[in-house]
Design a protein around this motif. Structure first.
Motif, short mmCIF file in Angstrom:
data_model
loop_
_atom_site.label_atom_id
_atom_site.label_comp_id
_atom_site.label_asym_id
_atom_site.label_seq_id
_atom_site.Cartn_x
_atom_site.Cartn_y
_atom_site.Cartn_z
N SER A 46 -7.11 -5.23 6.04
CA SER A 46 -5.67 -5.03 5.94
C SER A 46 -5.09 -5.60 4.65
O SER A 46 -3.88 -5.71 4.52
CB SER A 46 -4.99 -5.69 7.14
OG SER A 46 -5.24 -7.08 7.15
N VAL A 48 -3.75 -5.77 0.88
CA VAL A 48 -2.99 -4.79 0.11
C VAL A 48 -3.94 -3.93 -0.71
O VAL A 48 -4.94 -4.41 -1.25
CB VAL A 48 -2.02 -5.52 -0.85
CG1 VAL A 48 -1.26 -4.51 -1.71
CG2 VAL A 48 -1.04 -6.36 -0.05
N LEU A 49 -3.66 -2.62 -0.75
CA LEU A 49 -4.51 -1.72 -1.52
C LEU A 49 -4.60 -2.18 -2.97
O LEU A 49 -3.64 -2.64 -3.56
CB LEU A 49 -3.93 -0.31 -1.50
CG LEU A 49 -4.05 0.48 -0.20
CD1 LEU A 49 -3.30 1.79 -0.34
CD2 LEU A 49 -5.50 0.75 0.12
N SER A 53 -6.91 1.82 -6.23
CA SER A 53 -6.83 2.71 -5.08
C SER A 53 -5.45 3.38 -5.04
O SER A 53 -5.33 4.57 -4.77
CB SER A 53 -7.07 1.95 -3.79
OG SER A 53 -8.38 1.45 -3.76
N ARG A 54 -4.40 2.60 -5.31
CA ARG A 54 -3.06 3.18 -5.31
C ARG A 54 -2.93 4.24 -6.40
O ARG A 54 -2.33 5.29 -6.19
CB ARG A 54 -2.01 2.09 -5.52
CG ARG A 54 -1.85 1.16 -4.34
CD ARG A 54 -0.67 0.23 -4.51
NE ARG A 54 -0.50 -0.65 -3.39
CZ ARG A 54 0.08 -0.34 -2.25
NH1 ARG A 54 0.54 0.89 -2.08
NH2 ARG A 54 0.18 -1.21 -1.27
N PRO A 77 -10.16 3.76 -0.17
CA PRO A 77 -9.16 2.69 -0.03
C PRO A 77 -9.56 1.54 0.89
O PRO A 77 -9.28 0.39 0.59
CB PRO A 77 -7.94 3.45 0.53
CG PRO A 77 -8.08 4.82 -0.01
CD PRO A 77 -9.55 5.10 -0.02
N CYS A 88 -9.93 11.16 3.51
CA CYS A 88 -9.81 10.96 2.07
C CYS A 88 -10.64 11.96 1.26
O CYS A 88 -10.51 12.02 0.04
CB CYS A 88 -10.22 9.54 1.70
SG CYS A 88 -9.07 8.28 2.30
N THR A 97 -2.40 5.84 3.71
CA THR A 97 -1.78 4.55 4.05
C THR A 97 -1.05 4.60 5.38
O THR A 97 -0.79 3.56 5.99
CB THR A 97 -0.80 4.11 2.95
OG1 THR A 97 0.17 5.14 2.72
CG2 THR A 97 -1.55 3.83 1.66
N ASP A 98 -0.71 5.80 5.85
CA ASP A 98 -0.03 5.95 7.13
C ASP A 98 -0.96 6.37 8.25
O ASP A 98 -0.56 6.36 9.42
CB ASP A 98 1.10 7.00 7.01
CG ASP A 98 2.15 6.61 6.00
OD1 ASP A 98 2.52 5.43 5.96
OD2 ASP A 98 2.60 7.49 5.24
N CYS A 100 -4.81 5.81 8.15
CA CYS A 100 -6.10 5.12 8.26
C CYS A 100 -6.04 4.00 9.29
O CYS A 100 -5.11 3.18 9.28
CB CYS A 100 -6.51 4.55 6.90
SG CYS A 100 -8.07 3.63 6.95
N LEU A 103 -6.41 0.30 7.40
CA LEU A 103 -5.53 -0.16 6.32
C LEU A 103 -4.23 -0.67 6.90
O LEU A 103 -3.68 -0.08 7.84
CB LEU A 103 -5.22 0.99 5.35
CG LEU A 103 -6.34 1.43 4.39
CD1 LEU A 103 -5.86 2.61 3.55
CD2 LEU A 103 -6.79 0.29 3.49
N GLY A 104 -3.73 -1.75 6.33
CA GLY A 104 -2.46 -2.29 6.79
C GLY A 104 -2.51 -2.65 8.26
O GLY A 104 -3.45 -3.28 8.74
#
Length: 433
Positions: A46, A48-49, A53-54, A77, A88, A97-98, A100, A103-104
């Protein structure tokens, strides 16, 4: 009969912060398996990317650029925690990011945010039994752990499905929906034929199946991470597909649910499976067998393997001819070498909270099912989560592709079993140092 909460995943016990610590008998690592209100625990990936990657995700002016799968996992990512769901590898990478699960807020975001939208309600977190002493329900599965259900978890066998790894429950449901016109196509995982018939059992290949023969290519469990969503661009460009069945494991289902509205389909059904302990690659799965079983499988054509309810690894094989009947080699979990998790279990699986596949309409597994002589003679479990799931089961039963059995039930001291497993298992001890 194995306790309903044992099966593939082993058993559970009360964790120090009030959620369930699930001890997997298959890899004997410990997973946090909790009601939605504790899904806020962030995944191991989790962070930050990274800037690179961003940049990769946002460096597009017109059409997002898929990530080359040969760069997995370093170029993805979620890095080493990427479950290779396939998102991906498509232009839908812009939603990573919404969508996966790693992630986060990952699974907290996906399951907490989508459970009501998918099923019409959240799970009843009050339906949660901590021990047999407080049970009043004959030992049936409860929503607090197993997710939204329209009926109690039930036993089932597939019918009229030759060549399945089990009895063909998943394949039978998918075939019945396609044959009846309930869907136009099925997203499923076939075996990749590039390696040749004797070596392709572990090589997953996502396909958009439009015929029964295509669906039948998906028979059997592939023990390696599978990019189910890699067909999304093909699907979006297919004007003849308006009704879809998507088949997948929890992490893939979560990502699919997050983007399914972008596909502009008239009807979407999701058939999920319980899942744990996938190998990161087909090569890792084969290495696991060769190291664990040594020369016992020499000269035999492996058809698949499972971590079973009797706490043994069952390897299904035949002699390589079309007429041969399957045979089995079996090895107790506790005789596995302690470093198995280091090379044979994907990091994403070690970080996963969604064994029960919370966002699927129907889930097939064997957690809570009794074990017969072999997997191709045994019942599996069916979890139905909503009205769409009820229609899926009705279609399969009326098409004579599915046989429903009794309710899945069990009893026993889950907490004691879990703590004993943790204290005596080689893999847990190796991971704990």
């Amino acid at each position: 009969m194995v306790d309903i909460l044992f099966g593939k995943m082993g058993a559970y016990s009360v964790g120090a912060v009030g959620y369930v610590v699930l001890v997997t008998a298959s890899s004997a690592f410990v997973q946090a398996f909790a009601p939605p209100d504790v899904f806020s625990a962030r995944s191991q990936s989790s962070d930050v990317l990274t800037a690179s990657s961003r940049s990769l995700i946002h460096l597009h002016s017109t059409k997002p650029q898929p990530i080359d799968p040969s760069g997995w996992p370093e170029k993805f990512p979620a890095k080493e925690h990427c479950s290779k769901c396939g998102l991906c590898e498509t232009t839908f990478v812009s939603h990573v990011t919404d969508a996966c699960a790693f992630l986060g807020d990952g699974m907290a975001r996906n399951i907490d945010g989508l459970e009501k939208a998918v099923h019409g309600r959240r799970r009843n977190t009050q339906d949660l039994v901590w021990s047999d002493i407080s049970r009043t329900d004959d030992g049936i599965a409860e929503e607090g752990r197993f997710g939204v259900m329209t009926r109690p978890m039930q036993l089932a066998k597939g019918k009229n499905v030759e060549g399945a790894q089990w009895t063909g429950v998943v394949t039978g449901i998918a075939v019945s929906m396609l044959e009846s016109g309930m869907v136009d196509a099925v997203v499923c995982i076939a075996s990749n034929d590039d390696d040749g018939i004797d070596n392709n059992w572990s090589n997953p290949q996502p396909i958009l199946a439009r015929t029964v023969d295509d669906v039948l290519r998906g028979r059997g469990v592939k023990p390696a991470l599978a990019p189910s969503l890699a067909v999304l661009d093909e699907l979006k460009d297919s004007t003849d597909i308006k009704k879809l069945l998507f088949c997948g494991v929890g992490c893939a289902v979560q990502a699919f649910r997050a983007i399914q509205h972008e596909l502009q389909l008239d009807e979407v059904y999701v058939l999920g499976t319980n899942c744990a302990d996938n190998s990161p690659t087909p090569e890792a799965a084969k290495k696991f067998l060769s190291r664990s079983f040594k020369d016992k499988l020499d000269g035999k054509r492996v058809r698949g393997y499972e971590f079973m309810q009797d706490f043994k690894v069952h390897v299904k094989y035949d002699d390589g001819t079309d007429q041969s009947q399957p045979s089995y080699e079996r090895l107790p979990y506790f005789s596995l070498q302690g470093d198995v998790a280091e090379f044979a279990i994907a990091k994403s699986c070690l970080a996963c909270f969604d064994y029960t596949n919370a966002l699927a309409d129907v889930v097939v597994g064997y957690m809570g099912a009794p074990l017969d002589s072999s997997m191709d003679a045994s019942f599996q479990t069916i979890t139905v989560r909503n009205k769409k799931g009820e229609r899926m089961l009705k279609c399969a039963v009326e098409s004579d592709r599915l046989q429903l059995g009794n309710l899945a039930s069990g009893s026993g001291s889950h907490e004691k079993f879990a703590s004993t497993t943790v204290s005596s298992d080689n893999i847990v001890q190796k991971m704990a140092g």
